[in-house]
Design an enzyme around this catalytic site. Structure first.
Site, mmCIF file in Angstrom:
data_model
loop_
_atom_site.group_PDB
_atom_site.id
_atom_site.type_symbol
_atom_site.label_atom_id
_atom_site.label_comp_id
_atom_site.label_asym_id
_atom_site.label_seq_id
_atom_site.Cartn_x
_atom_site.Cartn_y
_atom_site.Cartn_z
ATOM 1 N N HIS A 506 0.879 -1.157 -0.038
ATOM 2 C CA HIS A 506 -0.146 0.066 0.085
ATOM 3 C C HIS A 506 0.929 1.281 0.082
ATOM 4 O O HIS A 506 0.565 2.161 -0.908
ATOM 5 C CB HIS A 506 -1.049 0.103 1.258
ATOM 6 N N GLU A 507 1.772 1.371 0.856
ATOM 7 C CA GLU A 507 2.624 2.718 0.910
ATOM 8 C C GLU A 507 3.257 2.648 -0.168
ATOM 9 O O GLU A 507 3.978 3.757 -0.566
ATOM 10 C CB GLU A 507 3.549 2.513 2.327
ATOM 11 N N HIS A 510 2.103 4.678 -2.819
ATOM 12 C CA HIS A 510 2.085 6.133 -2.617
ATOM 13 C C HIS A 510 3.640 6.576 -3.398
ATOM 14 O O HIS A 510 3.607 7.533 -3.856
ATOM 15 C CB HIS A 510 2.039 6.350 -1.241
ATOM 16 N N HIS A 513 3.652 6.502 -6.960
ATOM 17 C CA HIS A 513 2.969 7.745 -7.498
ATOM 18 C C HIS A 513 3.880 9.040 -7.379
ATOM 19 O O HIS A 513 3.898 9.822 -8.234
ATOM 20 C CB HIS A 513 1.723 7.944 -6.647
#
Length: 738
Positions: A506-507, A510, A513
């Site tokens: 999940h992290e 980020h 991105h």
């Protein structure tokens, strides 16, 4: 010469994956092997390589330098004729302040030295105050109006520059630039006051509650931290198999703190006053103005049969209280999954060493978008803790050749199209920093391991945003990923549970991105986009973390090299669907509470509101003399936007099904996802990004309900689209179906 060197780098990268599991690559070894201490005689380069930050006093110097630069840029913006340089100057102004404020915002929560944390906090307040003053600076705003009101000049701007100009104007508008001088001053004062309240609430929400140890039964005291005659309870202990421990932790940790209740009341009242002052019906209307949702929507009431399953499970525990209580949710959900599928984290952890997981991410990104990692040795003083790891990324010079000063006048979309499928991005070790000014993608600092006084939260922090500088060199993004993983010990690497693996993916979503959001302006770099879109890349990565085709590439027993059996992954994926409706209902409760708090004033206590919303949306009873809202730290950073997790999950589910369900390693879809969504950061309307077009199919985002389905093989959340596709803003409409 450069091309052959890059081909050699790529060949070496692919060779990493042919090694046996017990021969770690540089990336795997960086996370699975104890780090060597840096030589104390080395020169202190300062935190993140910022020379001033070799000590706490350096924040004052960095702050003064940023303020001087801001003064110069404000004068330049107000005196220069309108044109693209106006937007460039605004972005330079934003960057000069963010480079200090964002770094300080991280250090104030993560640095183990209190002196650093306090200095960083003071800098956050000072820079934050200046930002609010600038957002109501009439002359500065007028320079932007002169640009946006000049049709002839506006026609010469590329779409990216025009979008950023409009976003800067939006910031002026929601700050009250249209008000008279006295009201503008009041808006600034309210914002500055709110900054103090945010700090007070966040600090208080993390503090433990203490109680005389004689109050607790003697046989459970050892489960908590004991300080003399007092027991310190700093969490909910939600996974404890002892019901009395869970109940005691819940009631004590959530016991109301009068001063913090007053702080929250003042915070919510201040936000509402600010919103109405600048012309909005409520703070929620102001906060959602620039998001996909656009305006606050109705969240439908729903109930879940999962709680009946939990009640049956609780009867088996020989409990004295047969009713399912809020402190039972996490434990009973886990117990049901374990009973049905024999899911024990200790079975999985040996297959998920941190090094293996990082190599798995390395390989996945290489296959999808041509990116790979490698660790870099940090310099003395660069890190805030010696257990932090640093990753760097290289990209071929040909990519950055597109970002010359003439390219600044062109659309970023055109640049990406010209690059096409020849985008090959590389990470390299420190020895290869020969192309640092033109080849690197950016830096990721991995603060993964637990340590005393470190916040127990998984977060992504932007330290520096990417942008094209005035000299034609691209400013590389710098981010921190913060997790709470067990550190390696002796010959045993850090071993992750399945939930930890999911959080890591999940992290890292980020981080990708931030790295791949190659925008011309830092104001819209990477995750600097609407909140209800920012979670899409991270939630999408959770789907990869639950797919056996992905896990089978790296999940190996850290001692034997045995691959993770497919039946274990199948059981794990099946177990995630059990009680998922109840878990989603809990998220709906959080989102609803957030919306009510930031809607029209209720003129009653936040606890009374909590009780009513919990009974309406959750399904488990409110517990007397508790104030869960005081631990809801998302009220600060996600004020009126907590629904973003639900909406982003809906979009991520759509992207997964349409792009990666059939082939999670598809390079075609990976690059399509990169070009249409990640590359733009916040430089493109989110709704337009999820409507990105493929050569064979148009992905039009249809009217959507966020719906839980227990029948989906690959995901917990599916999207049921109506037949009427539309291009209006999305509405959040939450349902639960069984």
């Amino acid at each position: 010469m450069r091309c052959s060197r890059l081909l050699l780098q790529r060949s070496n990268a692919l060779a990493l994956y042919r090694r046996s599991v017990n021969t770690w690559s540089a990336v795997g070894a960086a996370f699975n092997v104890q780090h060597q201490r840096l030589e104390p005689l080395q020169k202190n380069v300062g935190l993140f390589g910022v020379p001033e930050l070799s000590g706490p006093a350096g924040f004052q110097m960095a702050q003064h330098q940023a303020l001087r630069e801001a003064e110069f840029l404000v004068h330049k913006a107000c005196t220069h004729p309108p044109g693209a340089v106006t937007v460039e100057t605004f972005d330079q102004l934003s960057d000069s302040l963010c480079r200090v404020a964002d770094l300080a915002d991280f250090i104030k929560v993560a640095h183990p030295d209190a002196a650093f944390r306090e200095a960083a906090e003071r800098t956050c307040v000072e820079i934050g105050t200046l930002v609010e003053i600038l957002n109501t600076n009439v002359d500065l705003c007028q320079s932007l109006k002169n640009l946006l009101g000049n049709e002839a000049v506006l026609a010469t701007l590329d779409s990216d520059t025009r979008r950023v100009a409009e976003l800067f104007m939006f910031d002026f508008e929601i700050s009250g630039i249209h008000l008279d001088e006295s009201k503008r001053s009041k808006a600034v004062a309210l914002n500055v006051k709110l900054l103090d309240l945010y700090h007070e609430f966040l600090s208080g929400s993390q503090l433990p509650n203490a109680i005389d140890k004689q109050v607790l039964p003697e046989h459970i005291r050892h489960c908590f931290s004991i300080d003399g005659n007092r027991v310190q309870i700093g969490g909910l202990h939600a996974d404890s198999p002892n019901e009395l421990v869970r109940e005691a932790a819940y009631k004590i940790f959530l016991y109301p703190n009068t001063s913090l209740l007053l702080c929250l009341d003042e915070l919510l009242a201040g936000r509402h006053e600010l919103a109405t002052l600048v012309g909005y019906e409520s703070f929620a209307h102001r906060a959602l103005k620039g998001t996909m949702a656009k305006t606050p929507g109705k969240i439908n009431r729903a109930t879940s049969r999962d709680f009946k399953m939990m009640k049956e499970m609780k009867k088996k525990t020989h409990t004295t209280n047969p009713e399912v209580m809020p402190w039972d949710h996490a434990y009973l959900s886990s117990a049901i999954r374990t009973e049905m599928f024999n899911i024990d984290p200790s079975i999985y952890s040996p297959y998920f060493s941190l090094g293996a997981c990082m190599e798995g991410l390395n390989r996945l990104f290489m296959q999808l978008v041509g990116v790979y990692f490698q660790a870099e040795q940090p310099k003395m003083g660069e890190l805030w803790s010696e257990d932090v790891r640093k990753l760097v990324r290289f990209c071929p010079p040909s990519l950055f050749a597109q970002f010359s000063r003439p390219a600044l006048r062109r659309s970023l979309t055109d640049v990406l199209k010209q690059m096409g499928s020849c985008i090959y991005c590389f990470l390299c070790c420190q020895q290869a920093v020969v192309h640092e000014t033109e080849g690197l993608l950016g830096y990721i600092y991995c603060d993964f391991f637990r340590r005393p006084d470190k916040p127990h939260q998984d977060c992504h922090f932007t330290i520096r945003g990417g942008r094209l500088r005035e000299d034609g060199v691209y400013q590389l993004p710098v981010v921190v990923l913060m997790l709470s993983l067990p550190p390696p010990s002796g010959r045993t690497p850090s071993l992750l549970t399945p939930s930890m693996v999911e959080n890591l993916f999940h992290e890292m979503g980020h981080a990708m991105h931030s790295m791949l959001g190659r925008t011309l302006y830092q104001h819209v770099t990477g995750t600097r986009c609407s909140t209800d879109f920012a979670e899409v890349p991270s939630i999408l990565m959770e789907y990869f973390a639950s797919d056996y085709r992905v896990l089978s590439q790296f999940a190996r027993h850290y001692q034997t090299g045995e691959p993770l059996p497919e039946n274990l992954v199948s059981r794990l994926c099946e177990s995630k669907r059990v009680c998922s409706a109840a878990d989603t209902q809990l998220q709906i409760f959080y989102a609803a509470l957030d919306q009510v708090y930031h809607g029209k004033p209720q003129y009653r206590s936040t606890t009374d509101i909590l009780r009513e919303v919990q009974e309406k949306f959750y399904g488990l009873p409110y517990v007397h003399d508790t104030a869960w809202q005081l631990r809801f730290s998302h009220l600060v950073g996600y004020g009126a936007k907590y629904y973003s997790y639900l909406m982003s999950r809906a979009v991520a589910s759509m992207v997964w099904r349409q792009c990666f369900l059939q082939d999670p390693f598809s390079r075609v879809m990976g690059e399509h996802y990169h070009r249409e969504m990640l590359a733009h950061g916040g430089g493109k309307e989110p709704v337009l990004m999820v409507q990105g077009k493929n050569t064979t199919q148009n992905y039009i985002f249809c009217k959507t309900s966020i719906t839980v389905s227990l029948k989906s093989k690959y995901s917990q959340t599916r999207i049921f689209d109506s037949q009427e596709c539309y291009r209006k803003p999305l509405l959040l409409k939450t349902l639960l179906m069984h």
